[in-house]
Design a protein around this motif. Structure first.
Motif, PDB file in Angstrom:
ATOM      1  N   TYR A  71     -20.994  -2.373   5.484  1.00 37.23           N
ATOM      2  CA  TYR A  71     -20.056  -3.081   4.608  1.00 37.23           C
ATOM      3  C   TYR A  71     -20.391  -4.569   4.521  1.00 37.23           C
ATOM      4  O   TYR A  71     -20.154  -5.214   3.497  1.00 37.23           O
ATOM      5  CB  TYR A  71     -18.625  -2.917   5.118  1.00 37.23           C
ATOM      6  CG  TYR A  71     -18.095  -1.520   5.009  1.00 37.23           C
ATOM      7  CD1 TYR A  71     -17.440  -1.081   3.857  1.00 37.23           C
ATOM      8  CD2 TYR A  71     -18.231  -0.625   6.062  1.00 37.23           C
ATOM      9  CE1 TYR A  71     -16.940   0.206   3.754  1.00 37.23           C
ATOM     10  CE2 TYR A  71     -17.735   0.665   5.973  1.00 37.23           C
ATOM     11  CZ  TYR A  71     -17.102   1.074   4.823  1.00 37.23           C
ATOM     12  OH  TYR A  71     -16.614   2.358   4.727  1.00 37.23           O
TER      13      TYR A  71
ATOM     14  N   ALA B 194     -20.375   1.128  10.179  1.00 36.31           N
ATOM     15  CA  ALA B 194     -19.526  -0.054  10.295  1.00 36.31           C
ATOM     16  C   ALA B 194     -20.248  -1.309   9.830  1.00 36.31           C
ATOM     17  O   ALA B 194     -19.651  -2.209   9.223  1.00 36.31           O
ATOM     18  CB  ALA B 194     -19.064  -0.218  11.743  1.00 36.31           C
TER      19      ALA B 194
ATOM     20  N   ILE C 281     -14.039  -0.014  11.442  1.00 39.33           N
ATOM     21  CA  ILE C 281     -14.166  -0.997  10.371  1.00 39.33           C
ATOM     22  C   ILE C 281     -12.853  -1.761  10.251  1.00 39.33           C
ATOM     23  O   ILE C 281     -11.823  -1.357  10.795  1.00 39.33           O
ATOM     24  CB  ILE C 281     -14.509  -0.337   9.013  1.00 39.33           C
ATOM     25  CG1 ILE C 281     -13.343   0.542   8.536  1.00 39.33           C
ATOM     26  CG2 ILE C 281     -15.800   0.462   9.096  1.00 39.33           C
ATOM     27  CD1 ILE C 281     -13.520   1.052   7.114  1.00 39.33           C
TER      28      ILE C 281
ATOM     29  N   ASP D 284     -13.533  -5.338   5.134  1.00 35.67           N
ATOM     30  CA  ASP D 284     -14.628  -4.470   4.711  1.00 35.67           C
ATOM     31  C   ASP D 284     -14.394  -3.778   3.370  1.00 35.67           C
ATOM     32  O   ASP D 284     -15.349  -3.474   2.658  1.00 35.67           O
ATOM     33  CB  ASP D 284     -14.900  -3.411   5.782  1.00 35.67           C
ATOM     34  CG  ASP D 284     -15.437  -4.024   7.072  1.00 35.67           C
ATOM     35  OD1 ASP D 284     -16.031  -5.120   6.990  1.00 35.67           O
ATOM     36  OD2 ASP D 284     -15.264  -3.426   8.142  1.00 35.67           O
TER      37      ASP D 284
END
Length: 404
Positions: A307, A304, A330, A335
């Motif tokens: 990004y 997570a 996410i 993202d």
């Protein structure tokens, strides 16, 4: 006929004794292979229960016309082995583990002539193999990376059977018809033990290149500096990529990452919150986000986070989840969509990647990367259980079982 130094010295000694008429000993019996006679039994480090490895002894199986008997010289302990050791996620117990192995051919079936790359094979050659393709014609040496070994069986993760010699944590392994095998006699033992994990990263980088984003002058972040992440850095470095930032929470591993070719490192334990960590990564790149990222941990939180390190239009290769490590949270808009990040997944390798790995190892050593120093612990077969415990405790980098 091939003679090694010991053969020649023994022959000369016998001839001289014969000339002097002093030899009363009978001529030595013919040996079954270059490494000595083949015993009638074989020891296998068998996982018989959760965190329970027993050294079992089994009869040596017959070598069929399409089989190869290999005397095991060494095998690395993989993270997948550790998962099986801790909780048997594949339901294989009892099982002979070990898929990062290598050894010497001591007996071959009459139909075996060449390896999977077309190279001649003979008794005495050093080899690696861990795949059994059986009846899957789509996975070939020349499939141009269209399919990895996800459809194949793997030595070291096979259900136990009447052969038993199914994994590399043993004295011998029987390589059967339909398997891949490569002649790697030009590589030393430590290099050969590292072939399988290195192939994973060759495949990952090849996957990354398909995005068209990973280039010679790319800014690259590698998250996770266990063996996989460290090898990732080495592969990138052999390609000429120099602007690499390594992220991990262990200072010893970050120091090794620099030796492997990372330009800068970031210790995530020193930064509270994703914003602070993102700023640290950005500062390590001189105020820029990464062009490309490799996520090499099995942590959903790490996935997570990564990004946030990547620029608009950048790329990501996720290769850390070899088993189900859980879900990651996410935000698809922030993202992925708004940044137009191109993402590829990578899992294991293709045969072409496997063969390419041999050249990578030679190149890494040639430019001075301490690739073989990844092997920090070596245990004899009798201490296979200790090897697994050392791996689970993360007390070293690559742990290996090496036969004397």
């Amino acid at each position: 006929m091939d003679y090694n130094k010991n053969n020649i010295e023994e022959i000369v000694k016998q001839v001289l004794e014969g000339m002097r008429g002093t030899s009363s000993a009978p001529a030595p019996a013919a040996k079954a292979s270059v490494s000595g006679g083949i015993p009638s039994t074989c020891r296998v480090a068998m996982l018989t229960g959760i965190e329970k490895i027993e050294l079992k002894t089994f009869p040596m199986p017959e070598v069929g016309d399409d089989d190869i008997l290999v005397k095991v010289e060494g095998c690395g302990v993989c993270g997948t082995d550790a998962h099986e050791f801790k909780r048997d996620p594949f339901g294989l117990i009892p099982v002979a583990l070990g898929h990062e192995g290598t050894g010497e051919i001591v007996k071959m079936g009459k139909n075996v002539k060449k390896d999977s790359a077309g190279k001649d094979l003979k008794v005495g050659d050093k080899v690696v193999s861990c795949m059994i393709f059986k009846d899957n014609p789509d996975i070939t040496m020349f499939d141009l990376n269209k399919q990895n070994v996800g459809g194949a069986d793997v030595y070291g993760l096979l259900p136990d059977d009447d052969v038993h010699l199914n994994g590399w944590f043993a004295d011998y392994i029987l390589i059967r018809k339909g398997s891949t095998i490569f002649n790697v006699s030009d590589l030393d033992l430590d290099s050969r033990i590292l072939i399988e994990p290195c192939a994973v990263l060759i495949h990952a980088v090849e996957r990354a290149k398909t995005t068209g984003i990973l280039r010679f002058n790319s800014r690259v972040v590698v998250q996770g500096c266990g063996p996989i992440g460290l090898i990732c850095i080495a592969v990138l470095r052999t390609m000429g990529i120099e602007n690499i930032v390594a992220v991990d929470g262990n200072e010893k591993r970050l120091a090794f990452a620099k030796r492997m070719g990372a330009d800068q490192t970031v210790n995530f334990s020193e930064h509270k919150g994703i914003e602070a960590l993102t700023d640290a990564v950005k500062n390590a790149f001189g105020g820029y986000f990464a062009d490309f990222a490799f996520q090499c941990t099995g942590s959903p939180i790490a996935h997570a986070n990564i990004y946030k390190f990547i620029r608009n239009g950048g790329g990501l290769c996720e290769l850390g989840f070899f088993i189900n490590g859980g879900d990651a949270t996410i935000n698809p808009h922030f993202d992925i969509c708004s940044k137009e990040i191109t993402t590829v997944g990578s899992w294991v390798y293709t045969l072409r990647d496997y063969a390419t790995t041999f050249d990578f190892l030679k190149r890494a050593i040639a430019i001075g990367l301490p690739i073989k120093e990844l092997i920090t612990h070596k245990f004899p077969l009798e201490q296979a259980s200790e090897a697994f415990i050392t791996n689970v405790k993360m007390e070293g980098l690559k742990v290996a079982v090496v036969n004397k």
